[in-house]
Scaffold this motif. Structure first.
Motif, short mmCIF file in Angstrom:
data_model
loop_
_atom_site.label_atom_id
_atom_site.label_comp_id
_atom_site.label_asym_id
_atom_site.label_seq_id
_atom_site.Cartn_x
_atom_site.Cartn_y
_atom_site.Cartn_z
N LEU A 126 0.83 -1.21 0.00
CA LEU A 126 0.00 0.00 0.00
C LEU A 126 0.86 1.26 0.00
CD1 LEU A 126 -2.81 -1.07 2.51
CD2 LEU A 126 -2.96 -0.90 0.02
N SER A 127 1.97 1.22 0.72
CA SER A 127 2.88 2.37 0.72
C SER A 127 3.49 2.57 -0.67
CB SER A 127 3.99 2.17 1.75
OG SER A 127 3.47 2.15 3.07
N ALA A 128 3.88 1.46 -1.30
CA ALA A 128 4.47 1.54 -2.65
C ALA A 128 3.44 2.03 -3.66
CB ALA A 128 5.01 0.17 -3.06
N VAL A 129 2.21 1.59 -3.53
CA VAL A 129 1.16 2.03 -4.43
C VAL A 129 0.90 3.53 -4.27
CG1 VAL A 129 -1.33 1.89 -4.84
CG2 VAL A 129 0.02 -0.20 -4.67
N ALA A 130 0.91 3.99 -3.02
CA ALA A 130 0.71 5.42 -2.77
C ALA A 130 1.81 6.24 -3.44
CB ALA A 130 0.66 5.68 -1.27
N ASP A 131 3.04 5.78 -3.34
CA ASP A 131 4.15 6.50 -3.99
C ASP A 131 3.97 6.53 -5.51
OD1 ASP A 131 5.34 6.93 -1.54
OD2 ASP A 131 6.65 5.16 -1.68
N ARG A 132 3.49 5.41 -6.06
CA ARG A 132 3.29 5.35 -7.52
C ARG A 132 2.18 6.30 -7.95
NH1 ARG A 132 2.69 6.08 -11.84
NH2 ARG A 132 2.88 4.76 -13.70
N LEU A 133 1.11 6.40 -7.18
CA LEU A 133 0.02 7.29 -7.54
C LEU A 133 0.44 8.76 -7.43
CD1 LEU A 133 -3.02 5.50 -5.86
CD2 LEU A 133 -2.54 5.69 -8.31
N ARG A 134 1.30 9.06 -6.48
CA ARG A 134 1.80 10.44 -6.37
C ARG A 134 2.63 10.82 -7.60
NH1 ARG A 134 3.33 8.54 -1.16
NH2 ARG A 134 1.81 9.12 0.45
N ALA A 135 3.34 9.84 -8.14
CA ALA A 135 4.20 10.11 -9.31
C ALA A 135 3.43 10.10 -10.62
CB ALA A 135 5.32 9.07 -9.37
N SER A 136 2.17 9.66 -10.59
CA SER A 136 1.38 9.58 -11.82
C SER A 136 0.98 10.97 -12.29
CB SER A 136 0.13 8.73 -11.58
OG SER A 136 -0.72 8.76 -12.71
N PRO A 137 0.94 11.21 -13.59
CA PRO A 137 0.52 12.52 -14.11
C PRO A 137 -0.97 12.77 -13.97
CG PRO A 137 0.93 11.01 -15.92
CD PRO A 137 1.37 10.30 -14.68
N GLY A 138 -1.74 11.74 -13.66
CA GLY A 138 -3.18 11.88 -13.51
C GLY A 138 -3.68 11.27 -12.21
#
Length: 223
Positions: free
Chosen positions: A74-86
């Motif tokens: 869940l922490s890794a997913v949160a980091d990925r969503l923060r880096a997403s352009p959308g």
């Protein structure tokens, strides 16, 4: 593909564990899925039979490890969503990966079946909470129930995020000492028994009734 594999393996293991192997989680799941759908006693027999089947499949899973693995994902997913352009994994359009993730996140946040450690993790990551809220608002017409506010103490230590101390495995020396103490007790009991039997030590029990009878007989002889 890497995130898809993590979600499918790590989050799925935690979801299955809290649903079937957690006592509190299974109780909530049984009431929701079977309580009003089947007549008594099938509403108890069917889910418990299914739980036994799932226990065989999931018996190799350690609950604490499953939850902690899910928390890390869940922490890794949160980091990925923060880096997403959308708003989603790959921009402003949802993908199959978003659908897979949303299913777990919505379950953790809104279902009483989800372990507190999973719910707390989603709540502590605002980007995951917003992610769930945005999808619910834009793609679902029905409202989800509010997040449960239950007592976490009714869950297992693992479900609360606490590790249980490992069971003590006795050493060879401890086993040897334990066996020696058992042999000593057996030998002592045998010695006491031999003393009582061979030493002529007997116990005599005299009842009150017998003494009264003897007194009456003595009085008759005197008269």
């Amino acid at each position: 593909m890497a995130f898809g594999s993590l979600i499918s393996s790590k989050l799925d293991a935690a979801t299955q564990y809290t649903t079937w192997l957690e006592k509190r989680g299974f109780g909530e799941f049984r009431k929701a899925a079977y309580g009003s759908q089947l007549p008594f006693p099938l509403s108890y027999i069917v889910p418990w039979s299914r739980r036994q089947e799932m226990a065989k499949l999931l018996g190799h899973i350690d609950g604490y490890k499953a939850y902690q693995d899910a928390v890390e994902v869940l922490s890794a997913v949160a980091d990925r969503l923060r880096a997403s352009p959308g708003r989603f994994f790959f921009g402003d359009r949802p993908s199959s990966l978003d659908a897979l993730l949303f299913g777990h996140l919505a379950f953790y946040r809104h279902s009483p079946v989800a372990a507190p450690v999973l719910r707390d993790k989603v709540d502590k990551l605002p980007i995951l909470s917003r992610y769930v809220d945005n999808i619910l608002r834009d793609y679902f017409s029905t409202e989800m129930p509010p997040p449960p506010q239950d007592d976490a103490s009714s869950w297992s230590e693992a479900a609360q995020g606490h590790s249980t101390p490992p069971k003590h495995v006795p050493t060879v020396e401890e086993i040897r000492m334990w066996k020696g103490s058992q042999y000593w007790l057996v030998a002592a009991a045998a010695a006491v028994g031999s003393y009582v039997v061979l030493g002529g030590q007997y116990f005599t029990i005299t009842t009150v009734g017998d003494e009264d009878d003897d007194v009456e007989e003595d009085e008759e002889v005197v008269q």
